[in-house]
Motif scaffolding. Structure first.
Motif, mmCIF file in Angstrom:
data_model
loop_
_atom_site.group_PDB
_atom_site.id
_atom_site.type_symbol
_atom_site.label_atom_id
_atom_site.label_comp_id
_atom_site.label_asym_id
_atom_site.label_seq_id
_atom_site.Cartn_x
_atom_site.Cartn_y
_atom_site.Cartn_z
ATOM 1 N N ARG A 40 -69.446 76.496 13.160
ATOM 2 C CA ARG A 40 -70.307 75.337 12.916
ATOM 3 C C ARG A 40 -69.468 74.074 12.753
ATOM 4 N N LEU A 44 -69.683 70.722 15.002
ATOM 5 C CA LEU A 44 -69.930 69.385 14.458
ATOM 6 C C LEU A 44 -68.819 68.410 14.861
ATOM 7 N N ARG A 69 -75.941 65.024 6.416
ATOM 8 C CA ARG A 69 -77.297 65.426 6.809
ATOM 9 C C ARG A 69 -77.493 66.929 6.610
ATOM 10 N N GLU A 70 -76.500 67.715 6.983
ATOM 11 C CA GLU A 70 -76.618 69.172 6.806
ATOM 12 C C GLU A 70 -76.642 69.550 5.332
ATOM 13 N N ARG A 73 -80.053 68.837 4.017
ATOM 14 C CA ARG A 73 -81.001 69.847 4.491
ATOM 15 C C ARG A 73 -80.860 71.129 3.672
ATOM 16 N N ASP A 74 -79.614 71.533 3.388
ATOM 17 C CA ASP A 74 -79.386 72.744 2.592
ATOM 18 C C ASP A 74 -79.916 72.586 1.173
#
Length: 158
Positions: A40, A44, A69-70, A73-74
């Motif tokens: 990942r 990215l 952003r990730e 979201r998490d």
């Protein structure tokens, strides 16, 4: 049925072959699961480079934004999990005007469904009877299906 439609060859497995494939798949999954964070991160990095080249900005700032952003979201998913709001519960109440014009809260399922149906009918069929384009000279010139006598002139800009 899809396999037959698209001529995908069918392969039958014995129980031993199926179990062996299942074990191999589980083993591969565990290996990839360990590497998923690195995969990942690599993705990215590549994405940030591409966006930076396209937009003419710093790859570091784009990467920072993508990672933020990730993380958000998490965090949001974790909050939803803890508060048990992972799935929408649907509409549980609505406010509708009664005969006196006062707003009344409805929570019974049958009444809710009826109120929602009536509101959708009102909202999505609002212009059917009162649309100015369905009356008068404009309607006569254009026609219901855009096939009236003035359509060609309108399309030609005259």
């Amino acid at each position: 049925q899809l396999m037959r439609t698209y001529d995908i060859p069918v392969r039958e497995y014995s129980l031993d072959e199926a179990l062996a494939n299942l074990e191999a798949s589980k083993s591969h999954y565990e290996t990839v699961k360990v590497e998923s964070a690195a995969i990942r991160t690599s993705y990215l990095d590549n994405l940030a480079q591409a966006i930076a080249e396209r937009d003419g900005v710093s790859a570091a700032s784009v990467l920072k934004s993508l990672i933020h952003r990730e993380e958000q979201r998490d965090i949001s998913l974790a909050i939803k999990y803890v508060t048990k709001k992972l799935f929408g519960d649907g509409t549980s109440k609505v406010l509708v005007p009664n005969a006196k014009g006062e707003m009344v809260e409805i929570t019974a399922r049958e009444q809710l469904e009826r109120a929602i149906i009536l509101e959708n009918i009102r909202k999505y069929h609002a212009t059917e009877r009162y649309c100015p384009l369905l009356k008068g000279e404009l309607f006569e010139a254009i026609g219901l299906l855009g096939d009236g006598p003035a359509v060609t002139a309108i399309l030609n800009g005259t």
